[in-house]
Design an enzyme around this catalytic site. Structure first.
Site, PDB file in Angstrom:
ATOM      1  N   CYS A   2       5.940  -7.266  -2.353  1.00 32.93           N
ATOM      2  CA  CYS A   2       6.849  -7.607  -1.256  1.00 32.93           C
ATOM      3  C   CYS A   2       7.761  -6.403  -1.032  1.00 32.93           C
ATOM      4  CB  CYS A   2       7.734  -8.788  -1.629  1.00 32.93           C
ATOM      5  SG  CYS A   2       6.832 -10.252  -2.096  1.00 32.93           S
ATOM      6  N   ARG A  33       4.168  -3.448   2.620  1.00 30.46           N
ATOM      7  CA  ARG A  33       4.198  -4.084   1.299  1.00 30.46           C
ATOM      8  C   ARG A  33       3.968  -5.586   1.367  1.00 30.46           C
ATOM      9  NH1 ARG A  33       6.299  -0.969  -2.556  1.00 30.46           N
ATOM     10  NH2 ARG A  33       6.774  -2.797  -3.797  1.00 30.46           N
ATOM     11  N   TRP A  80       4.773 -10.906   0.490  1.00 28.35           N
ATOM     12  CA  TRP A  80       3.335 -10.929   0.228  1.00 28.35           C
ATOM     13  C   TRP A  80       3.179 -12.020  -0.826  1.00 28.35           C
ATOM     14  CZ3 TRP A  80      -0.993  -8.863   2.173  1.00 28.35           C
ATOM     15  CH2 TRP A  80      -2.148  -8.850   1.389  1.00 28.35           C
ATOM     16  N   ASN A 106      10.856  -8.896  -5.467  1.00 31.81           N
ATOM     17  CA  ASN A 106       9.479  -8.409  -5.426  1.00 31.81           C
ATOM     18  C   ASN A 106       8.978  -8.398  -6.857  1.00 31.81           C
ATOM     19  OD1 ASN A 106       7.093  -6.889  -5.101  1.00 31.81           O
ATOM     20  ND2 ASN A 106       8.202  -4.988  -5.366  1.00 31.81           N
ATOM     21  N   GLY A 107       7.805  -8.983  -7.091  1.00 32.47           N
ATOM     22  CA  GLY A 107       7.240  -8.993  -8.435  1.00 32.47           C
ATOM     23  C   GLY A 107       6.801 -10.393  -8.813  1.00 32.47           C
ATOM     24  N   GLU A 498     -20.981   1.888  -5.341  1.00 38.35           N
ATOM     25  CA  GLU A 498     -19.634   1.971  -4.769  1.00 38.35           C
ATOM     26  C   GLU A 498     -19.240   3.446  -4.556  1.00 38.35           C
ATOM     27  OE1 GLU A 498     -17.797   0.131  -3.239  1.00 38.35           O
ATOM     28  OE2 GLU A 498     -15.778   0.947  -3.398  1.00 38.35           O
ATOM     29  N   LYS A 502     -18.363   5.104  -0.881  1.00 35.04           N
ATOM     30  CA  LYS A 502     -17.112   5.816  -0.588  1.00 35.04           C
ATOM     31  C   LYS A 502     -17.422   7.161   0.059  1.00 35.04           C
ATOM     32  CE  LYS A 502     -14.912   3.184  -0.832  1.00 35.04           C
ATOM     33  NZ  LYS A 502     -14.843   1.821  -1.231  1.00 35.04           N
ATOM     34  N   GLU A 505     -18.794   6.731   3.640  1.00 31.92           N
ATOM     35  CA  GLU A 505     -17.806   6.096   4.506  1.00 31.92           C
ATOM     36  C   GLU A 505     -16.745   7.083   5.014  1.00 31.92           C
ATOM     37  OE1 GLU A 505     -15.735   1.761   3.924  1.00 31.92           O
ATOM     38  OE2 GLU A 505     -15.792   3.048   2.201  1.00 31.92           O
ATOM     39  N   HIS A 521     -39.667   6.473  -8.707  1.00 29.72           N
ATOM     40  CA  HIS A 521     -40.654   5.712  -7.921  1.00 29.72           C
ATOM     41  C   HIS A 521     -40.502   5.981  -6.426  1.00 29.72           C
ATOM     42  CE1 HIS A 521     -42.064   3.426 -11.377  1.00 29.72           C
ATOM     43  NE2 HIS A 521     -40.796   3.275 -11.739  1.00 29.72           N
ATOM     44  N   LYS A 619     -10.896  -1.965   9.155  1.00 31.16           N
ATOM     45  CA  LYS A 619     -10.514  -2.493   7.841  1.00 31.16           C
ATOM     46  C   LYS A 619     -11.089  -3.889   7.649  1.00 31.16           C
ATOM     47  CE  LYS A 619      -8.383  -2.385   3.899  1.00 31.16           C
ATOM     48  NZ  LYS A 619      -9.156  -1.680   2.852  1.00 31.16           N
TER      49      LYS A 619
HETATM   50  C1  AGP Z   1     -15.133  -0.677   1.831  1.00 35.10           C
HETATM   51  O1  AGP Z   1     -14.630   0.579   1.571  1.00 35.10           O
HETATM   52  C2  AGP Z   1     -15.386  -0.969   3.256  1.00 35.10           C
HETATM   53  N1  AGP Z   1     -14.228  -0.806   4.039  1.00 35.10           N
HETATM   54  C3  AGP Z   1     -16.172  -2.237   3.538  1.00 35.10           C
HETATM   55  O2  AGP Z   1     -17.433  -2.074   2.971  1.00 35.10           O
HETATM   56  C4  AGP Z   1     -15.565  -3.551   3.036  1.00 35.10           C
HETATM   57  O3  AGP Z   1     -15.627  -3.617   1.643  1.00 35.10           O
HETATM   58  C5  AGP Z   1     -16.328  -4.732   3.660  1.00 35.10           C
HETATM   59  O4  AGP Z   1     -16.196  -4.674   5.060  1.00 35.10           O
HETATM   60  C6  AGP Z   1     -15.852  -6.069   3.139  1.00 35.10           C
HETATM   61  O5  AGP Z   1     -14.514  -6.287   3.392  1.00 35.10           O
HETATM   62  P1  AGP Z   1     -13.749  -7.496   2.704  1.00 35.10           P
HETATM   63  O6  AGP Z   1     -13.673  -7.205   1.259  1.00 35.10           O
HETATM   64  O7  AGP Z   1     -12.426  -7.538   3.380  1.00 35.10           O
HETATM   65  O8  AGP Z   1     -14.556  -8.732   2.979  1.00 35.10           O
END
Ligand code: AGP
Length: 624
Positions: A2, A33, A80, A106-107, A498, A502, A505, A521, A619
């Site tokens: 928060c 936050r 939050w 906050n916490g 992952e 990254k 992306e 393979h 996002k």
């Molecule tokens: C991750 O870096 C990406 N932005 C994307 O793959 C993300 O993880 C995916 O869209 C799922 O989002 P969510 O966790 O909000 O469901």
């Protein structure tokens, strides 16, 4: 997470604006936050005025008429939610029975249940579901026992276990804002016209650049004429309600003032050039806060999972990678039939899903449409659904039967970092608990893993600081490549996946992850002189990977590895290594992803891209 703010003006004309407006501006700067509810308490000539509401700042500003309220001092909060869903009554400030004490916090107060019960038995009436409200009633209780407001505040703080940054107004001690800090950040800002308390410097940067950063166990107050800082010498968690003020040492605040020259834009990122880097650095705290909070919430879920025929974990993107880690751990530690599915692919498995299945739906945002649709589908087949999300009251949480919340705080960079490690830490804790409960994991081993898990945030901090300089150097090499493989086995595979996600992306470099044993393979056909291949080595599987590395090297591959310290063959096998502290294989995914995040980040920066806003991505993805 928060945001809190406290402001004491030097005179009624200071800053030439109504205090409500200044509080609103400061809260807006803290909105990153938390943004599910907002509130303030201002002391005006008419007394204490409190306004608060569920909703984002911009939505509630006119509803609460922030800008119209004036006074000499006040506190504000942007929330939050952690304890208690977002609602008007759970919004801060929280007050005592008399309505004289107003607290923003906050916490997480870990022992709030115990404190609440003790206070209820002494006649206090609680209105909210928050952990914060206990602070207001504790102060009130000590005042009832005859202590001064300030001593009562100090005494209350000695009983708090957990993380907190608090700002408190008590109208019985006018002109002062009390504060205390442990683990959650708190800074004081000083100017000729006002003094500020805040979770973060950007809140007041338009007014002050002279700051004091408070340390753990420090408390005190600001007023028109004074700044008092004391350090708690002993914390007394026993609740005996005696009137002995706690022992403290006074601190000369003048020695701690420092001038900062941040621009407001830099400051919102806490001095980091990008949110992504800031969020990578916040990961130890994200995991620590998540572990504190889930350790109390999961008992019921463990019992439910022990009865399930099958546990399916679903998610998209990074959340799917967390699902893969979770399913591997559930199989390995709890012998549970468990599979990870990509949310948008769940429909193709729907015929075999029934009411003996439990589905854990993972999504940091809780709004990803692919995951929501999958949850609706599996609910339709009778499966029990559990949301694992970072956003309280998100659609996913509301549409699932049960919810588990990670406590990573708002994530602004499009690339998920701190929410991923919080998801993985949660699933690791869940699998260890389930293994212990079902007896598939020896109880000593379960306790050992849980103790080790509690130390992981510390290991993460060291890992970030040791890997960051190396990531900068290696990014220079990766930035010249057009394609890259990430190979691993077992839990090293989702970590590799992952890492590859990254890189593609945010650095726009094609990257694929494969099980190391599968690389021969087909994928190996692409490998020629200088082709980059990253190997993820977590621990036990190291020897199995050696031949896969040799196969790649024989074709001229440029090899990079994330390896535990002491893997003797590293020097011979790899061109570059990130050497990390050796930890249990089961917990390694939480830490071993860090070098890959840093590598992607620095490669993007080297290539001149903005890692916070990668092209074509959002996002939260709310389209199918
Ligand atoms: C991750 O870096 C990406 N932005 C994307 O793959 C993300 O993880 C995916 O869209 C799922 O989002 P969510 O966790 O909000 O469901």
């Amino acid at each position: 997470m928060c945001g809190i703010i406290g402001i004491v003006l030097s005179s009624s004309k200071a800053l030439s604006k109504n205090l409500g407006r200044v509080i609103r501006e400061c809260l807006k700067n803290l909105e990153y936050r938390g943004y599910d509810s907002v509130g303030f308490a201002i002391v005006s000539s008419e007394g204490l005025i409190i306004r608060k509401s569920k909703g984002k700042i911009d939505e509630v500003v006119s509803k609460l008429s922030f800008d119209e309220f004036d006074g000499i001092y006040g506190v504000g909060h942007t929330r939050w939610a952690t304890h208690g869903r977002p609602s008007d009554v759970n919004a801060h400030p929280q007050t005592d029975c008399s309505g004289k004490v107003a607290v923003v916090h906050n916490g997480i107060i870990e022992n709030y249940m115990e404190l609440r019960d003790a206070l209820i038995s002494r006649g206090h009436e609680f209105r909210s579901e928050t952990d914060t409200e206990v602070i207001a009633h504790l102060i009130e209780e000590y005042k009832r026992l005859g202590m001064s407001s300030y001593d009562a505040f100090k005494k209350a703080v000695t009983h708090l276990r957990g993380s907190y940054a608090v700002a408190v107004i008590d109208v019985d001690d006018p002109g002062k804002i009390f504060f205390a800090r442990n683990t959650s950040p708190l800074v004081i800002g000083i100017s000729r016209e006002a003094k500020f308390l805040s979770s973060d410097i950007p809140a007041f940067l338009d007014y002050s650049r002279d700051v004091i950063v408070l340390n753990d166990d420090e408390l005190g107050y600001i007023s028109k004429d004074a700044i008092v800082i004391e350090k708690l010498v002993d914390k007394d968690l026993r609740l005996e309600f005696d009137r002995v003020p706690p022992k403290t040492e006074f601190i000369d605040y003048r020695l701690r003032v420092r001038h900062i020259d941040w621009t407001p834009e830099m400051a919102k990122k806490g001095g980091y050039p990008h949110f992504m880097l800031k969020e990578i650095h916040e990961q130890p705290r994200a995991v620590a806060d998540t572990l504190i909070s889930i350790s109390k919430e999961l008992d019921n879920i463990v019992k439910l999972l022990s009865k399930a025929d099958r546990v399916l974990l679903i998610g998209s993107g990074t959340s799917y990678h967390a699902a893969l880690v979770g399913s591997l751990l559930l199989n390995e530690l709890a012998y549970v039939k468990s599979h990870a599915l990509i949310s948008s692919e769940v429909r193709w498995f729907i015929n075999s899903i029934d009411d003996d299945d439990v589905v854990i739906a993972i999504s940091q945002s809780g709004e990803t449409i692919d995951t929501l649709l999958a949850v609706r589908d599996v609910r339709g087949k009778g499966a029990l659904t559990i949301a694992l999300t970072n956003v309280i009251d998100s659609t996913l949480a509301r549409e699932s039967h049960l919810s588990i919340y990670t406590r990573a705080g708002p994530e602004i960079g499009v690339a998920a970092t701190k929410t991923y490690v919080a998801q993985v830490a949660t699933l690791s804790y869940l699998a260890i608990s389930l293994g212990g409960y079902m007896g598939t994991l020896d109880s000593n081993k379960a306790s050992e893993l849980k103790s080790e898990l509690s130390l992981i945030p510390e290991v993460m901090s060291t890992t970030i600081s040791t890997c960051e300089p190396r990531a900068r150097v290696i990014s220079g090499v990766i930035g010249t490549k057009h394609s890259m493989y990430y190979l691993g086995r077992g839990l090293g595979l989702p970590t590799s996946m992952e890492g590859a996600l990254k890189l593609k992306e945010i650095a726009y470099i094609h990257a694929e992850a494969y099980p190391a044993g599968e690389s021969k393979h087909g994928p190996i056909a692409l490998v020629d002189e200088g082709f980059p291949v990253a190997f993820t080595v977590l621990g036990d599987e190291a020897e199995l990977i050696v031949s896969n590395v040799e196969e790649m090297k024989a074709r001229g591959a440029w090899t990079l590895a994330v390896v535990p310290k002491g893997f003797e063959k590293s020097v011979k096998l790899f061109d570059y290594i990130f050497e990390l502290r050796r930890i249990s294989y089961e917990l390694a995914p939480i830490v071993y992803i860090i070098p890959y995040q840093l590598l992607a980040y620095y490669t993007a920066v080297t290539l001149g891209y903005d890692p916070d806003k990668p092209r074509n991505l959002a996002k939260t993805v709310t389209v199918v």
